[in-house]
Design a protein around this motif. Structure first.
Motif, mmCIF file in Angstrom:
data_model
loop_
_atom_site.group_PDB
_atom_site.id
_atom_site.type_symbol
_atom_site.label_atom_id
_atom_site.label_comp_id
_atom_site.label_asym_id
_atom_site.label_seq_id
_atom_site.Cartn_x
_atom_site.Cartn_y
_atom_site.Cartn_z
ATOM 1 N N ASP A 117 1.245 10.069 4.503
ATOM 2 C CA ASP A 117 -0.213 10.245 4.552
ATOM 3 C C ASP A 117 -0.914 9.067 5.229
ATOM 4 O OD1 ASP A 117 0.144 12.600 3.192
ATOM 5 O OD2 ASP A 117 -0.456 11.815 1.233
ATOM 6 N N GLY A 118 -0.373 7.852 5.030
ATOM 7 C CA GLY A 118 -1.076 6.673 5.515
ATOM 8 C C GLY A 118 -0.732 6.253 6.926
ATOM 9 N N VAL B 154 6.053 2.039 -3.334
ATOM 10 C CA VAL B 154 5.827 2.018 -4.780
ATOM 11 C C VAL B 154 7.165 1.759 -5.464
ATOM 12 C CG1 VAL B 154 4.846 3.259 -6.747
ATOM 13 C CG2 VAL B 154 4.015 3.730 -4.432
ATOM 14 N N SER C 89 5.333 9.911 0.097
ATOM 15 C CA SER C 89 4.028 10.553 0.209
ATOM 16 C C SER C 89 2.996 9.586 0.787
ATOM 17 C CB SER C 89 3.574 11.044 -1.172
ATOM 18 O OG SER C 89 2.261 11.563 -1.117
ATOM 19 N N ARG C 90 3.018 8.358 0.320
ATOM 20 C CA ARG C 90 2.032 7.378 0.803
ATOM 21 C C ARG C 90 2.281 7.006 2.268
ATOM 22 N NH1 ARG C 90 0.347 2.902 -3.744
ATOM 23 N NH2 ARG C 90 0.190 4.297 -5.556
ATOM 24 N N ARG D 135 0.825 -1.210 0.000
ATOM 25 C CA ARG D 135 0.000 0.000 0.000
ATOM 26 C C ARG D 135 0.856 1.256 0.000
ATOM 27 N NH1 ARG D 135 -4.355 -0.024 4.777
ATOM 28 N NH2 ARG D 135 -4.334 2.159 4.101
ATOM 29 N N PHE D 136 2.099 1.125 0.443
ATOM 30 C CA PHE D 136 2.939 2.303 0.675
ATOM 31 C C PHE D 136 4.197 2.339 -0.196
ATOM 32 C CE2 PHE D 136 1.003 0.981 4.773
ATOM 33 C CZ PHE D 136 0.089 2.018 4.910
ATOM 34 N N GLU E 78 6.824 9.039 -4.465
ATOM 35 C CA GLU E 78 5.486 8.504 -4.250
ATOM 36 C C GLU E 78 5.435 7.647 -2.983
ATOM 37 O OE1 GLU E 78 1.479 7.643 -4.743
ATOM 38 O OE2 GLU E 78 2.734 9.215 -5.625
ATOM 39 N N THR E 79 6.508 6.890 -2.741
ATOM 40 C CA THR E 79 6.563 6.056 -1.544
ATOM 41 C C THR E 79 6.494 6.902 -0.278
ATOM 42 O OG1 THR E 79 7.805 4.274 -2.631
ATOM 43 C CG2 THR E 79 8.038 4.465 -0.238
#
Length: 481
Positions: A179-180, A158, A175-176, A155-156, A172-173
């Motif tokens: 945020d997550g 990328v 950011s995820r 999910r995190f 992207e990793t």
């Protein structure tokens, strides 16, 4: 209060007794009001079982992969039976376990029909190890009243689509992860996360390579801006040498990022070689500790190199390697020979572990792992066939039954006489050195000797490392700066 990422390896979650110890460690750290992210490997042996199931499915051996599926289930069921008391929790985790095992069987059926386990399918198959262990361990912790929540790392994290050895797409990793997971930590919940697994931007499962749970833990530690990353394993820390080669091996209280990078690359199994990459630029310390001896402080790894009178901190050895030598009088001054050789080696799927070249430019040698040596030889000979035909190159020779020994210590930089002391010691004990290499970092010296000389060479050089440990203790340098 501190924010920590902890990673527990396969042996740390390999049995009900080991998992009970993990639960106590997590409980103790949460009781200190720490924010805690936990990354888990598969239970010890499960990844190998999953790879075996892939091979069985590709070979059409249905009974074999079904038996493996049942054995994996039984391994996790034993944890549920022994460590989870609440009936409702048992029912829920058994349902989750059954669903994942069903997916594993379905994938094996697909592989059996195809007659091949592609890298993409292999990644999906081996991902079940971490997915199963993280769910079972989370259920055990929840049953003990710990505030935890399970997450799959795909999910995190990328990644690109280099299946079986994917690289993260960092922006992207991060950011995820931010945020997550930051809101989860802020709510006082400890996320229990699968190691090893990522996904391409379109959601296809990937893995970070064998041993990649260390790497994924470092990714989470970096993106969550943790105060420390702790790798929990089955040894007390980073050691001066492999205790199987010399029983006098001692735990190093402190090593630098640079030193651990050399040690990890050249055979120290305690860390994945990529582990320090995400945390080094953010100056996040890393500690290696023993799940089964949590009272021991382990080894702290940080950015500063500590001074030391005897310079050498550790000695490692890599077995199962071969040395290839490219030589010939026509090589002198001819550009591109080495470059073409190394490109051919890469195209043959081999990584080069060490390189040494004579100043005359009439020969150079490099090492690869044994299973690929003959394949690399053929690839290099094909690339240099014209030079061989014209006798500019005499041959591409392969020497097996050798080992790479590396002595490591950041104090080598600017310290005269280190190499002289190393090679004089080897000469005094009749160990013949076949090739030598030292990187520009001046943090290590690597050399090749016959495999029969491994234990003798490591034992004598280990004396220098033991002097370092003792002198550091006497001089008060045994702790981190």
């Amino acid at each position: 209060m501190a924010r920590l990422t902890m990673k527990f390896g396969g042996t740390s979650v390999g049995s009900p007794e080991a998992i009970a110890q993990v639960v106590e460690i997590v409980k103790d750290h949460l009781a200190q009001d720490n924010e805690l992210a936990v990354v888990l490997s598969a239970m010890s042996g499960v990844t190998d079982m999953l790879l075996e199931s892939a091979a069985a499915a590709a070979g059409g051996e249905r009974e074999r992969y079904l038996a493996i599926n049942a054995a994996i289930g039984a391994k996790h069921e034993a944890v549920i039976d022994e460590l989870i008391a609440a009936r409702s929790t048992r029912a829920a985790i058994r349902a989750s376990l059954g669903a994942l095992l069903g997916q594993h069987r379905e994938l094996c059926e697909a592989v059996s029909i195809l007659g091949e386990a592609t890298p993409r399918i292999s990644d999906a198959l081996v991902s079940f190890g971490e997915r199963l262990s993280s769910r079972v361990v989370t259920a055990v912790m929840a049953d003990r009243g710990l505030p935890v929540q399970q997450f799959d790392s795909n999910r995190f994290i990328v990644t690109d689509n280099m299946f079986q050895n994917a690289d993260p797409l960092w922006e992207e990793t991060e950011s995820r992860i931010v945020d997550g997971l930051l809101p989860v930590l802020g709510a006082g919940i400890a996320p229990i996360i699968t190691g090893f697994i990522g996904a391409t931007p379109d959601g296809t499962l990937t893995t970070l390579g064998r041993g990649g749970s260390d790497f994924s833990a470092a990714i989470f530690a970096a993106c969550l801006a943790c105060d420390e990353l702790i790798i929990w394993t089955d040894v007390d820390g980073v050691m001066t040498t492999d205790p199987r080669l010399d029983q006098r091996a001692r735990v190093l209280p402190y090593v630098s990022y640079q030193e651990i990078g050399e040690l990890a690359f050249y055979g120290a199994k305690v860390l994945h070689p990529k582990t320090v990459q995400p945390i080094i630029s953010r100056d996040i310390p890393l500690r290696v500790r023993n799940t089964f001896n949590p009272a021991h402080n382990g080894t702290l790894i940080g950015s500063r190199a500590l001074a030391s009178e005897t310079v050498i901190k550790a000695v490692t050895g890599i077995k199962d390697v071969s040395m290839l030598t490219v030589s010939g009088p026509g090589m002198l001054g001819v550009p591109g020979i080495a470059g073409r050789t190394f490109l051919a080696t890469a195209n043959a799927g081999a990584s080069i572990l060490m390189i040494s070249q004579a100043s005359s430019e009439q020969s150079f040698c490099f090492t690869v792992v044994d299973p690929l040596a003959q394949h690399v030889k053929r690839a290099v000979e094909q690339e240099l066939r014209r030079e061989i035909l014209h006798k500019d190159i005499d041959s591409v020779d392969v020497m097996s039954d050798i080992v790479i020994i590396t002595v490591v210590g950041s104090g080598m930089r600017g310290t005269p006489g280190v190499a002289g002391r190393v090679f004089s010691l080897l000469g005094d004990h009749k160990v013949n050195v076949l090739a030598i290499a030292q990187g520009s970092s001046e943090c290590s010296i690597s050399f090749i000797v016959a495999e029969d000389d491994l234990e003798r060479a490591v034992g004598e050089l280990h004396n220098l490392a033991l002097e370092t440990v003792e002198n550091d203790r006497v001089n008060g340098w045994a702790s981190a700066p």
